[in-house]
Scaffold this motif. Structure first.
Motif: not given
Length: 83
Positions: A56-65, A69-75
């Motif tokens: 699994e890929l663990r993405v901290p909430w702080s990496h959500i940019k 409406t349709d997508m969540i952009i993650i850095d």
């Protein structure tokens, strides 16, 4: 924003323009003390999404940019970048 409003949004890595999955196919790690979402746990899928590999890929909430409406952009930082 409610969790139900997040469900079904596509997760996209902004650096690589790669679709990571859909929120709803992921797990959330939540801080039990304050109820805040800490991490998105995005499963690695293979065989056209029918079988999980166990990774699994663990993405901290702080990496959500951005939450659109349709997508969540993650850095997601590269391995050589500080987190």
């Amino acid at each position: 924003m409610r969790l139900s409003e997040l469900s079904g949004k596509e997760l996209v890595d902004v650096k690589n323009a790669v679709r990571l999955g859909m929120l709803g196919q992921t797990d959330l790690e939540i801080n039990e003390k304050d109820g805040q979402i800490k991490t998105l746990l995005i499963p690695s899928l293979k065989w056209f999404g029918f079988r999980k590999t166990g990774d699994e890929l663990r993405v901290p909430w702080s990496h959500i940019k951005k939450i659109g409406t349709d997508m969540i952009i993650i850095d997601i930082p590269n391995k050589d970048e500080p987190t």
